[in-house]
Structures are given as structure tokens and as C-alpha cells.
Design a protein around this motif. Structure first.
Motif, PDB file in Angstrom:
ATOM      1  N   CYS A   1       2.069  -3.032  -3.998  1.00 43.96           N
ATOM      2  CA  CYS A   1       1.682  -1.904  -3.168  1.00 43.96           C
ATOM      3  C   CYS A   1       2.309  -0.621  -3.714  1.00 43.96           C
ATOM      4  O   CYS A   1       3.508  -0.584  -4.009  1.00 43.96           O
TER       5      CYS A   1
ATOM      6  N   ARG B   1       2.925   2.047  -2.120  1.00 47.89           N
ATOM      7  CA  ARG B   1       3.798   2.695  -1.137  1.00 47.89           C
ATOM      8  C   ARG B   1       5.082   1.892  -0.903  1.00 47.89           C
ATOM      9  O   ARG B   1       6.180   2.431  -0.966  1.00 47.89           O
ATOM     10  N   SER B   2       4.948   0.597  -0.640  1.00 46.28           N
ATOM     11  CA  SER B   2       6.133  -0.207  -0.310  1.00 46.28           C
ATOM     12  C   SER B   2       6.761  -0.872  -1.521  1.00 46.28           C
ATOM     13  O   SER B   2       7.929  -1.255  -1.481  1.00 46.28           O
TER      14      SER B   2
ATOM     15  N   CYS C   1      -1.405  -5.325   1.529  1.00 47.37           N
ATOM     16  CA  CYS C   1       0.057  -5.337   1.502  1.00 47.37           C
ATOM     17  C   CYS C   1       0.550  -5.820   2.875  1.00 47.37           C
ATOM     18  O   CYS C   1       0.329  -5.140   3.880  1.00 47.37           O
TER      19      CYS C   1
ATOM     20  N   SER D   1       3.414  -5.773   4.070  1.00 47.17           N
ATOM     21  CA  SER D   1       4.458  -4.902   4.587  1.00 47.17           C
ATOM     22  C   SER D   1       3.887  -3.613   5.174  1.00 47.17           C
ATOM     23  O   SER D   1       4.156  -3.270   6.324  1.00 47.17           O
ATOM     24  N   SER D   2       3.093  -2.882   4.384  1.00 49.76           N
ATOM     25  CA  SER D   2       2.571  -1.588   4.848  1.00 49.76           C
ATOM     26  C   SER D   2       1.206  -1.691   5.518  1.00 49.76           C
ATOM     27  O   SER D   2       0.732  -0.722   6.102  1.00 49.76           O
ATOM     28  N   LYS D   3       0.563  -2.864   5.398  1.00 48.71           N
ATOM     29  CA  LYS D   3      -0.779  -3.115   5.958  1.00 48.71           C
ATOM     30  C   LYS D   3      -1.870  -2.309   5.247  1.00 48.71           C
ATOM     31  O   LYS D   3      -2.994  -2.223   5.733  1.00 48.71           O
ATOM     32  N   ILE D   4      -1.542  -1.706   4.124  1.00 45.77           N
ATOM     33  CA  ILE D   4      -2.544  -0.961   3.355  1.00 45.77           C
ATOM     34  C   ILE D   4      -3.509  -1.936   2.698  1.00 45.77           C
ATOM     35  O   ILE D   4      -3.092  -2.957   2.134  1.00 45.77           O
TER      36      ILE D   4
END
Length: 348
Positions: A167, A169-170, A185, A187-190
């Protein structure tokens, strides 16, 4: 007469509906497989798998023809077991299409380290012996396969998944869905979806000649149309004019859209093909050596002769130039110009 016309129209509508229904049901079936993990797992049970090794597809030669063999799930499981691999590796496969009968087609790379398990890549030489074929660079494979197989293999998402495992972002690992149509992802749900970069490819003509060029990365002797990525904020027309000006120093007078095509190189691109013509009397080429190795004007007869050459690799030996494979949209652009040179002189 009116009754006859009515019957004829109804018959025509019926056949059009049947053709449309086949396409619609196939498209919606693929959509279901992309969105429903359980449905995609079920489709794998009766589906067919194309094999790759480090992004190179497996080809087998039969007489003078090459083909990309298909393997059932059972055959694939037996193959993995023979090489000490568990069936969890199959989770790395990606959906690449289906038949009209809804047999799902998948691609699986046995040469990449698995993202879903601890399995390491399998040895290429050992696999080729077992499978009685060879893993061939995709660019070369395009010259050897029929259009159906070549088109199918170039749609594989293997390269994108290999390059997008984390990811942005994370920094955490992403996980693909069963079909491989997206990565998520945890963690970030992206949600990440495969993307294509727009590329304009343009065949420039002065009315009697067309302009062909080559980059240093091209195979020896191959010439093609001018091509380049679109910049942020550009329209297609602006991108075409800018690329031609940058690469060969010419200013276009007219341009006309021809067609588009997905292309796997260098990653995933949407090739947008155009014909264009230069202003009268302004045909002097100034090659940008940072972009191109060479460029030149070629007559109609020269290009027509190049189109008739069957085996481009033999041309490397005698110094004559050759053109991209039939599957490439550059080939279609050039063929259009040879068959109808006036296609590049129509107003924009």
C-alpha cells in the motif's frame, strides 16, 4: 411488400438480439467472477490455466506453429505436487477472460515468488522439460502466436500484481481478490485497481510517403509509427502534435483518430492510434536523438513490401527494415495507410 419488410426486420432484430445477448451474458459473467470470490473459486474448478515464468508465457511448438497450452485445475495441482509445491500457489492466478461457454481462463506465473504463500519460484529449465515447451519473452511470442492467443496473453495482470504488493499509504502488504481484478490494503482499506497509461501512436504522412522511426530498444531492423505517453492535462490532439514536434521536429496540419488497443509494454498502456499529415513543404526531419535512434520517410512501395515479409527475423540478416507484428496497432495503422493513403489527409 410491407409485410415482408416487417418479417425481415423482425428476423434481423432477433439475430442482433442473440448476438448481443451472448456478449452481455459473457460480460456479466466475468463481472460476477471479479466481484464474487466464491464464484471465482468455483469457476477455477472447471477453468483453464495459462502458465508463465517470470512474465514469459509457456509456448509449445506443433509442426510449424506455436500455441499457448491450457491446463485444467487437476493437471495444475499434479504439476505443483511433482515439484514439491502446494496448491496454495494457485491463489496467485488472475482471471484473464472466458469462452462463450463460460469456461473461465486464468494466468499463473510459476517464476515469481508467491505473494500468498511461502513457495519460492520454480526453476525455468525444469519446468520446460516437464511441460515440453519453452517460456518465451512476450514480445517474441507476439510474432509466433495466432491473434487469439496473443491477445489473451497480453491481457494478463501478472506484471501489475507483481509491482503493487504494498500500500502506498500504509506501506503494508496488499491482498488481491480471487480474480485479481483489484488489491486491497487490510490496514488502510484502500482499494487499488489496475491502471493503464494513455499513449498516442501516430503515423505521419506527407501524401505520398509515411514517416517511420525506431528506438534503440527496438529489435534490430524494426521501424514503427511515432508514439509517446500523454502528459497530464493534455487532450489527445495536443499529445499527438507535441510528440511529433518533440521527436522529429515536424508540425502537423491534420490528424484523424483510427482505433485503440491495450498494449502490455512497457507496462500496461492504452494505445490511441491516429493518422496525421504535415504541412505542405515542411517535411524536413530533425530527429531528437534523446528519443529516437533514427527516423525517415518511406515510399508506398517500400512499406507495402515490408508488410508482405513473413519472417522479420530473417530480415535482420540482410539489412532490410521490418514492421511490428500484426497484433500491434502500429501494424494496423501502417496497413491502413498502404491500402488507402488518403486516410491521413482527412481534416481533423
Amino acid at each position: 411488400m410491407s409485410l415482408y419488410c416487417g418479417i425481415a426486420c423482425r428476423k434481423k432484430s432477433f439475430w442482433c438480439y442473440r448476438l448481443l445477448s451472448t456478449y452481455v451474458t459473457k460480460t456479466r459473467y466475468l463481472f460476477e467472477l471479479k466481484e464474487d470470490d466464491d464464484a471465482c473459486k468455483t469457476a477455477q474448478q472447471t477453468g483453464a490455466f495459462y502458465l508463465f515464468h517470470s512474465l514469459a508465457p509457456l509456448l509449445q511448438k506443433s509442426e510449424q506453429r506455436y500455441q499457448a497450452p491450457q491446463y485444467s485445475l487437476l493437471e495444475l495441482e499434479r504439476l505443483l505436487a511433482k515439484f514439491g509445491q502446494d496448491t496454495q500457489r494457485i491463489e496467485d492466478s488472475v482471471l484473464i477472460g472466458c469462452s462463450k461457454q463460460h469456461e473461465a481462463w486464468f494466468a499463473l506465473d510459476l517464476g515469481l515468488n508467491s505473494s500468498s504463500s511461502l513457495n519460492a519460484s520454480l526453476q525455468k529449465a525444469e519446468m520446460e522439460i516437464e511441460l515440453k515447451g519453452s517460456f518465451t519473452d512476450l514480445r517474441k511470442a507476439l510474432f509466433q502466436l495466432n491473434t487469439k492467443d496473443a491477445s489473451l496473453l497480453t491481457t494478463a495482470l501478472l506484471r501489475w500484481h507483481d509491482a503493487h504488493q504494498f500500500c502506498s499509504r500504509s506501506g503494508q502488504p496488499t491482498k488481491k481478490n480471487v480474480a485479481g481484478s483489484k488489491r486491497v490494503c487490510p490496514s488502510s482499506k484502500i482499494i487499488y485497481y489496475p491502471q493503464m497509461a494513455p499513449v498516442v501512436i501516430t503515423l505521419v504522412s506527407d501524401g505520398t510517403r509515411c514517416l517511420l522511426a525506431r528506438q534503440s530498444s527496438f529489435p534490430k531492423g524494426m521501424y514503427s509509427a511515432l508514439a509517446g505517453f500523454c502528459d497530464i492535462g493534455e487532450s489527445l490532439e495536443e499529445a499527438v502534435r507535441r510528440e511529433v514536434a518533440e521527436e522529429v521536429g515536424l508540425e502537423l496540419e491534420r490528424l484523424k483518430y483510427s482505433a485503440s488497443q491495450h498494449w502490455s509494454f512497457p507496462n500496461s498502456s492504452l494505445m490511441i492510434a491516429c493518422h496525421a499529415s504535415v504541412k505542405p513543404g515542411q517535411t524536413e526531419i530533425q530527429v531528437n536523438l534523446k528519443e529516437l535512434e533514427a527516423a525517415g520517410w518511406f515510399s508506398h512501395d517500400e512499406v507495402a513490401t515490408a508488410l508482405r515479409r513473413n519472417n522479420p527475423y530473417t530480415q535482420q540478416q540482410n539489412g532490410t527494415f521490418w514492421l511490428p507484428p500484426k497484433l500491434a496497432i502500429a501494424h494496423q495503422l501502417i496497413k491502413e495507410w498502404v491500402e488507402k493513403p488518403s486516410c491521413s489527409t482527412l481534416p481533423a
